[in-house]
Design a protein around this motif. Structure first.
Motif, PDB file in Angstrom:
ATOM      1  N   PHE A 149       4.711  29.180 -11.992  1.00 36.01           N
ATOM      2  CA  PHE A 149       5.865  28.284 -12.098  1.00 36.01           C
ATOM      3  C   PHE A 149       6.490  27.965 -10.743  1.00 36.01           C
ATOM      4  O   PHE A 149       7.067  26.890 -10.569  1.00 36.01           O
ATOM      5  CB  PHE A 149       6.890  28.854 -13.076  1.00 36.01           C
ATOM      6  N   ALA A 150       6.329  28.858  -9.784  1.00 33.85           N
ATOM      7  CA  ALA A 150       6.831  28.567  -8.437  1.00 33.85           C
ATOM      8  C   ALA A 150       6.040  27.410  -7.832  1.00 33.85           C
ATOM      9  O   ALA A 150       6.623  26.480  -7.254  1.00 33.85           O
ATOM     10  CB  ALA A 150       6.731  29.809  -7.553  1.00 33.85           C
ATOM     11  N   LEU A 151       4.729  27.439  -7.982  1.00 30.27           N
ATOM     12  CA  LEU A 151       3.902  26.346  -7.482  1.00 30.27           C
ATOM     13  C   LEU A 151       4.196  25.061  -8.251  1.00 30.27           C
ATOM     14  O   LEU A 151       4.254  23.980  -7.664  1.00 30.27           O
ATOM     15  CB  LEU A 151       2.413  26.693  -7.582  1.00 30.27           C
ATOM     16  N   ALA A 152       4.408  25.184  -9.536  1.00 28.63           N
ATOM     17  CA  ALA A 152       4.732  24.007 -10.354  1.00 28.63           C
ATOM     18  C   ALA A 152       6.000  23.339  -9.844  1.00 28.63           C
ATOM     19  O   ALA A 152       6.054  22.107  -9.708  1.00 28.63           O
ATOM     20  CB  ALA A 152       4.889  24.404 -11.822  1.00 28.63           C
TER      21      ALA A 152
ATOM     22  N   MET B  32       0.828  -1.206   0.000  1.00 24.48           N
ATOM     23  CA  MET B  32       0.000   0.000   0.000  1.00 24.48           C
ATOM     24  C   MET B  32       0.864   1.259   0.000  1.00 24.48           C
ATOM     25  O   MET B  32       0.500   2.266  -0.625  1.00 24.48           O
ATOM     26  CB  MET B  32      -0.946  -0.007   1.208  1.00 24.48           C
ATOM     27  N   GLY B  33       2.014   1.201   0.650  1.00 23.59           N
ATOM     28  CA  GLY B  33       2.928   2.334   0.628  1.00 23.59           C
ATOM     29  C   GLY B  33       3.431   2.635  -0.777  1.00 23.59           C
ATOM     30  O   GLY B  33       3.510   3.800  -1.185  1.00 23.59           O
ATOM     31  N   LEU B  34       3.748   1.583  -1.525  1.00 26.05           N
ATOM     32  CA  LEU B  34       4.192   1.780  -2.910  1.00 26.05           C
ATOM     33  C   LEU B  34       3.065   2.342  -3.774  1.00 26.05           C
ATOM     34  O   LEU B  34       3.277   3.243  -4.595  1.00 26.05           O
ATOM     35  CB  LEU B  34       4.700   0.466  -3.497  1.00 26.05           C
ATOM     36  N   ILE B  35       1.856   1.810  -3.585  1.00 28.95           N
ATOM     37  CA  ILE B  35       0.705   2.303  -4.356  1.00 28.95           C
ATOM     38  C   ILE B  35       0.450   3.772  -4.031  1.00 28.95           C
ATOM     39  O   ILE B  35       0.235   4.590  -4.932  1.00 28.95           O
ATOM     40  CB  ILE B  35      -0.538   1.438  -4.071  1.00 28.95           C
ATOM     41  N   MET B  36       0.485   4.102  -2.757  1.00 28.62           N
ATOM     42  CA  MET B  36       0.242   5.490  -2.356  1.00 28.62           C
ATOM     43  C   MET B  36       1.330   6.421  -2.875  1.00 28.62           C
ATOM     44  O   MET B  36       1.039   7.523  -3.352  1.00 28.62           O
ATOM     45  CB  MET B  36       0.119   5.587  -0.838  1.00 28.62           C
ATOM     46  N   ALA B  37       2.578   5.996  -2.803  1.00 23.78           N
ATOM     47  CA  ALA B  37       3.678   6.836  -3.296  1.00 23.78           C
ATOM     48  C   ALA B  37       3.523   7.095  -4.788  1.00 23.78           C
ATOM     49  O   ALA B  37       3.693   8.224  -5.255  1.00 23.78           O
ATOM     50  CB  ALA B  37       5.023   6.180  -2.999  1.00 23.78           C
ATOM     51  N   GLY B  38       3.201   6.053  -5.539  1.00 15.16           N
ATOM     52  CA  GLY B  38       2.991   6.228  -6.974  1.00 15.16           C
ATOM     53  C   GLY B  38       1.826   7.157  -7.262  1.00 15.16           C
ATOM     54  O   GLY B  38       1.914   8.045  -8.115  1.00 15.16           O
ATOM     55  N   GLY B  39       0.728   6.971  -6.544  1.00 10.88           N
ATOM     56  CA  GLY B  39      -0.437   7.833  -6.726  1.00 10.88           C
ATOM     57  C   GLY B  39      -0.150   9.268  -6.330  1.00 10.88           C
ATOM     58  O   GLY B  39      -0.570  10.208  -7.018  1.00 10.88           O
ATOM     59  N   ASN B  40       0.556   9.457  -5.231  1.00  7.82           N
ATOM     60  CA  ASN B  40       0.913  10.811  -4.799  1.00  7.82           C
ATOM     61  C   ASN B  40       1.822  11.490  -5.808  1.00  7.82           C
ATOM     62  O   ASN B  40       1.657  12.684  -6.100  1.00  7.82           O
ATOM     63  CB  ASN B  40       1.577  10.787  -3.429  1.00  7.82           C
ATOM     64  N   ALA B  41       2.784  10.748  -6.339  1.00  7.34           N
ATOM     65  CA  ALA B  41       3.692  11.320  -7.342  1.00  7.34           C
ATOM     66  C   ALA B  41       2.907  11.751  -8.578  1.00  7.34           C
ATOM     67  O   ALA B  41       3.113  12.860  -9.102  1.00  7.34           O
ATOM     68  CB  ALA B  41       4.773  10.313  -7.719  1.00  7.34           C
ATOM     69  N   LYS B  42       2.012  10.891  -9.031  1.00  8.49           N
ATOM     70  CA  LYS B  42       1.204  11.210 -10.216  1.00  8.49           C
ATOM     71  C   LYS B  42       0.332  12.422  -9.946  1.00  8.49           C
ATOM     72  O   LYS B  42       0.263  13.342 -10.768  1.00  8.49           O
ATOM     73  CB  LYS B  42       0.343  10.014 -10.596  1.00  8.49           C
ATOM     74  N   ASN B  43      -0.328  12.452  -8.801  1.00  9.09           N
ATOM     75  CA  ASN B  43      -1.202  13.569  -8.459  1.00  9.09           C
ATOM     76  C   ASN B  43      -0.423  14.881  -8.392  1.00  9.09           C
ATOM     77  O   ASN B  43      -0.861  15.901  -8.939  1.00  9.09           O
ATOM     78  CB  ASN B  43      -1.907  13.291  -7.132  1.00  9.09           C
ATOM     79  N   CYS B  44       0.718  14.867  -7.747  1.00  7.04           N
ATOM     80  CA  CYS B  44       1.531  16.084  -7.654  1.00  7.04           C
ATOM     81  C   CYS B  44       2.032  16.525  -9.025  1.00  7.04           C
ATOM     82  O   CYS B  44       2.107  17.728  -9.308  1.00  7.04           O
ATOM     83  CB  CYS B  44       2.703  15.864  -6.702  1.00  7.04           C
ATOM     84  N   ALA B  45       2.360  15.577  -9.875  1.00  9.71           N
ATOM     85  CA  ALA B  45       2.811  15.909 -11.234  1.00  9.71           C
ATOM     86  C   ALA B  45       1.700  16.589 -12.025  1.00  9.71           C
ATOM     87  O   ALA B  45       1.939  17.578 -12.728  1.00  9.71           O
ATOM     88  CB  ALA B  45       3.301  14.657 -11.950  1.00  9.71           C
ATOM     89  N   VAL B  46       0.485  16.076 -11.904  1.00 11.64           N
ATOM     90  CA  VAL B  46      -0.653  16.690 -12.588  1.00 11.64           C
ATOM     91  C   VAL B  46      -0.894  18.100 -12.038  1.00 11.64           C
ATOM     92  O   VAL B  46      -1.148  19.033 -12.801  1.00 11.64           O
ATOM     93  CB  VAL B  46      -1.915  15.809 -12.462  1.00 11.64           C
ATOM     94  N   GLU B  47      -0.798  18.254 -10.730  1.00  9.38           N
ATOM     95  CA  GLU B  47      -0.955  19.583 -10.127  1.00  9.38           C
ATOM     96  C   GLU B  47       0.146  20.531 -10.607  1.00  9.38           C
ATOM     97  O   GLU B  47      -0.103  21.723 -10.812  1.00  9.38           O
ATOM     98  CB  GLU B  47      -0.944  19.480  -8.604  1.00  9.38           C
ATOM     99  N   ALA B  48       1.343  20.012 -10.793  1.00  6.22           N
ATOM    100  CA  ALA B  48       2.452  20.839 -11.290  1.00  6.22           C
ATOM    101  C   ALA B  48       2.170  21.310 -12.717  1.00  6.22           C
ATOM    102  O   ALA B  48       2.405  22.483 -13.048  1.00  6.22           O
ATOM    103  CB  ALA B  48       3.760  20.055 -11.240  1.00  6.22           C
TER     104      ALA B  48
END
Length: 107
Positions: free
Chosen positions: A35-38, A10-26
């Protein structure tokens, strides 16, 4: 399956999901010219990847020491989420660079 193993998965799944979510937000932030927020969101995405990498390193170390890691559908699913997150982060960096270039050329 042990609770410890499920926590790892679950930690790996969450890390992958968090990375993807943050990338989309960027990407969204860059699209809006923030660009600072990105960059901040990319740092968050990279941290999620580092966290997952640390878990994987621990798993690899244990494997090298003779403690076999069972590969089942849960682990495959977790690794898939992580690889998707990594891919999104890599793509987000390129998209943000394009938005920056367009912003600079528009000034």
């Amino acid at each position: 399956m042990t609770d410890e193993r499920m926590q790892i998965i679950m930690g790996l799944i969450m890390a992958g999901g968090n990375a993807k979510n943050c990338a989309v937000e960027a990407i969204t932030a860059a699209k809006n010219g923030d660009f600072a927020l990105a960059e901040e969101k990319l740092k968050d995405a990279n941290q999620a990847i580092v966290d997952a990498h640390n878990v994987q390193t621990d798993m690899l170390t244990k494997e090298a020491q003779g403690e076999h890691t069972e590969i089942d559908l849960y682990m495959v699913h977790a690794q898939d989420h992580l690889m998707t997150g990594i891919t999104f982060v890599d793509l987000a960096k390129e998209i943000i660079a394009v938005y920056k270039r367009l912003d600079e050329e528009g000034k």
